[in-house]
Design an enzyme around this catalytic site. Structure first.
Site, short mmCIF file in Angstrom:
data_model
loop_
_atom_site.label_atom_id
_atom_site.label_comp_id
_atom_site.label_asym_id
_atom_site.label_seq_id
_atom_site.Cartn_x
_atom_site.Cartn_y
_atom_site.Cartn_z
N CYS A 114 0.81 -1.22 0.00
CA CYS A 114 0.00 0.00 0.00
C CYS A 114 0.84 1.27 0.00
CB CYS A 114 -0.95 0.01 1.19
SG CYS A 114 -2.06 -1.38 1.13
N HIS A 263 -3.67 7.12 1.70
CA HIS A 263 -3.93 5.80 1.11
C HIS A 263 -5.32 5.38 1.57
CE1 HIS A 263 -4.10 1.63 0.35
NE2 HIS A 263 -3.92 1.28 1.61
N ASN A 293 -10.25 -0.43 -1.39
CA ASN A 293 -8.82 -0.26 -1.15
C ASN A 293 -8.07 -0.79 -2.38
OD1 ASN A 293 -6.15 -0.49 -0.37
ND2 ASN A 293 -6.62 -1.27 1.68
O1 UT7 Z 1 -4.34 -1.14 3.05
C1 UT7 Z 1 -3.46 -1.81 3.89
C2 UT7 Z 1 -3.67 -1.47 5.28
N1 UT7 Z 1 -4.94 -1.98 5.72
C3 UT7 Z 1 -5.59 -1.37 6.68
O2 UT7 Z 1 -5.16 -0.33 7.11
C4 UT7 Z 1 -6.83 -2.02 7.23
C5 UT7 Z 1 -6.87 -1.83 8.71
N2 UT7 Z 1 -7.96 -2.53 9.36
C6 UT7 Z 1 -9.26 -2.21 9.17
O3 UT7 Z 1 -9.56 -1.34 8.37
C7 UT7 Z 1 -10.31 -2.89 10.00
O4 UT7 Z 1 -9.66 -3.64 11.00
C8 UT7 Z 1 -11.24 -3.84 9.20
C9 UT7 Z 1 -12.16 -3.02 8.28
C10 UT7 Z 1 -10.42 -4.80 8.37
C11 UT7 Z 1 -12.13 -4.65 10.13
O5 UT7 Z 1 -12.84 -3.79 11.01
P1 UT7 Z 1 -12.81 -4.06 12.58
O6 UT7 Z 1 -13.74 -3.11 13.17
O7 UT7 Z 1 -11.37 -4.03 13.02
O8 UT7 Z 1 -13.41 -5.52 12.69
P2 UT7 Z 1 -12.75 -6.87 13.26
O9 UT7 Z 1 -11.70 -7.37 12.36
O10 UT7 Z 1 -12.40 -6.64 14.70
O11 UT7 Z 1 -13.98 -7.83 13.19
C12 UT7 Z 1 -15.19 -7.59 13.95
C13 UT7 Z 1 -16.15 -8.73 13.66
C14 UT7 Z 1 -15.54 -10.10 13.86
O12 UT7 Z 1 -16.55 -10.91 14.40
P3 UT7 Z 1 -16.54 -11.23 15.99
O13 UT7 Z 1 -15.22 -11.92 16.26
O14 UT7 Z 1 -16.66 -9.91 16.67
O15 UT7 Z 1 -17.74 -12.11 16.14
C15 UT7 Z 1 -15.25 -10.55 12.44
O16 UT7 Z 1 -15.26 -11.95 12.30
O17 UT7 Z 1 -16.59 -8.67 12.29
C16 UT7 Z 1 -16.40 -9.95 11.68
N3 UT7 Z 1 -16.11 -9.75 10.26
C17 UT7 Z 1 -17.06 -9.53 9.34
N4 UT7 Z 1 -18.39 -9.48 9.44
C18 UT7 Z 1 -19.08 -9.22 8.30
C19 UT7 Z 1 -14.89 -9.70 9.65
N5 UT7 Z 1 -15.05 -9.47 8.34
C20 UT7 Z 1 -16.38 -9.36 8.13
C21 UT7 Z 1 -17.16 -9.12 6.98
N6 UT7 Z 1 -18.50 -9.04 7.12
N7 UT7 Z 1 -16.59 -8.90 5.79
#
Ligand code: UT7
Length: 336
Positions: A114, A263, A293
């Site tokens: 990225c 980004h 992204n």
């Molecule tokens: O470009 C390179 C750099 N990348 C980044 O900077 C990305 C950085 N990270 C993020 O933007 C965020 O962490 C995400 C958008 C990837 C995820 O958001 P989050 O608020 O951190 O969610 P999480 O990973 O903590 O997941 C929360 C819940 C989990 O379920 P439980 O364990 O709480 O029951 C996941 O399993 O959401 C679940 N989950 C989803 N639910 C619906 C994960 N992916 C999905 C999905 N749809 N696609």
């Protein structure tokens, strides 16, 4: 003093727009979850039967070269950034060179994910300021839908990423006297390999031999992995650090930037970073809502779109920053 200046931009977007609703039919996710967590409403996916990373990059580059009035002999260095190259080797740079029918100029591939655009700018700047190059073509292209699994197993990656290409033409120009704000004013890059496995696609990789085994498909070992919350935490911290350092090094505070192009990883990250710098939200350029992204293509794509829309005007100061797999990060300040 010779400076690198932005002569033109170009972009290529695959036609197929994939909405969150379409993804809802393929995996356990929801439009509400995706929008709330990332800001994304839709993204583009390449037609992988006819579009490749290098071919999309070449199209973006052709547009940028035409806008710069560069013929095939103009660039003396091609830099290509991607995490989704056509082949394991050679790099996508030589394939774009072939497609653009460029002469035998050096083609340098950048693997900074990225942060690839910022890394690319920093290399282009070094070549130009040292006199080693006059005109640098920097291409960023991603065909990452080829790497994703559109299933519940792959959902934490596949709802976020999209395909796109963008390119910039950079030219050497003497800095006018009494004009300290000119061209690519500063560019800083960093990396911290301690977190390499927090955002990673391990296979096919030479740590595994043979590099491809049929069961890898079954076990998901050939899918990208991201520790989302960890990446989020590091990203907000490093964005802030890099931009603060950029402001200090150039002696130009964020209040004097006309635009900030982050980004496009997550709208929440962009807004959090802007807030931490007391930078107004309306001056943050975002296209994540309909592009997702697009990894290394995201900043030059957003730049191209903002220029095309007439938002960015000649003379404007543009701060840019990126963070991604590696971890790698960086920031740049450009006067357009
Ligand atoms: O470009 C390179 C750099 N990348 C980044 O900077 C990305 C950085 N990270 C993020 O933007 C965020 O962490 C995400 C958008 C990837 C995820 O958001 P989050 O608020 O951190 O969610 P999480 O990973 O903590 O997941 C929360 C819940 C989990 O379920 P439980 O364990 O709480 O029951 C996941 O399993 O959401 C679940 N989950 C989803 N639910 C619906 C994960 N992916 C999905 C999905 N749809 N696609």
């Amino acid at each position: 003093m010779i400076k690198a200046t932005l002569k033109s931009t170009g972009a290529y977007l695959p036609k197929r727009e994939v909405s969150n609703t379409e993804l809802e039919h393929l995996m356990d996710t929801s439009d509400a979850w995706i929008q709330e967590r990332s800001g994304i409403q839709s993204r583009r996916f390449a037609d992988l039967t006819s579009e490749t990373c290098s071919s999309m990059g070449a199209k973006a580059a052709a547009q940028a070269m035409s806008a710069a009035s560069w013929n095939r002999n103009a660039p003396d260095l091609l830099i290509f950034s991607t995490l989704s190259p056509d082949y394991y080797f050679p790099g996508a740079g030589v394939l774009a060179q072939r497609e653009l029918d460029l002469p035998n100029i050096p083609c340098l591939d950048i693997r900074a994910q990225c942060s690839g655009f910022i890394y690319g700018l920093s290399v282009a700047r070094a070549y130009i300021e040292s006199g080693l190059a006059q005109r640098v073509l920097l291409i960023c292209s991603e065909a990452q839908s080829a790497l994703m699994e559109l299933s519940t197993r792959g959902r934490n990656i596949s709802v976020l990423f999209g395909d796109a290409a963008a390119a910039v033409c950079l030219e050497a120009a003497p800095q006018p006297q009494h004009q300290p704000r000119f061209g690519l004013m500063d560019c800083l890059i960093h990396a911290e390999g301690a977190f390499a496995e927090e955002l990673v696609l391990k296979n096919p990789g030479t740590r595994n031999s043979p590099i491809c085994r049929p069961e890898m498909i079954e076990t998901g070992e050939m899918l990208p992995y991201m520790n989302g919350p960890a990446v989020f935490k590091h990203a907000t911290k490093r964005f802030h650090e890099a931009l603060t350092s950029l402001a200090q090094r150039t002696n130009i505070p964020p209040s004097q930037w006309d635009w900030f192009i982050p980004h496009q990883a997550n709208q929440r990250i962009s807004m959090q970073v802007a807030k931490s710098l007391s930078f107004p939200e309306e001056k943050v350029i975002s296209n994540i809502h309909h592009r997702g992204n697009t990894t290394s293509a995201s900043i030059p794509l957003a730049l191209h779109e903002a220029l095309t829309e007439g938002r960015i005007q000649p003379g404007d100061l543009i701060a840019m920053a990126a963070f991604g797999s590696g971890f790698t990060w960086g920031a740049a300040l450009l006067q357009y």
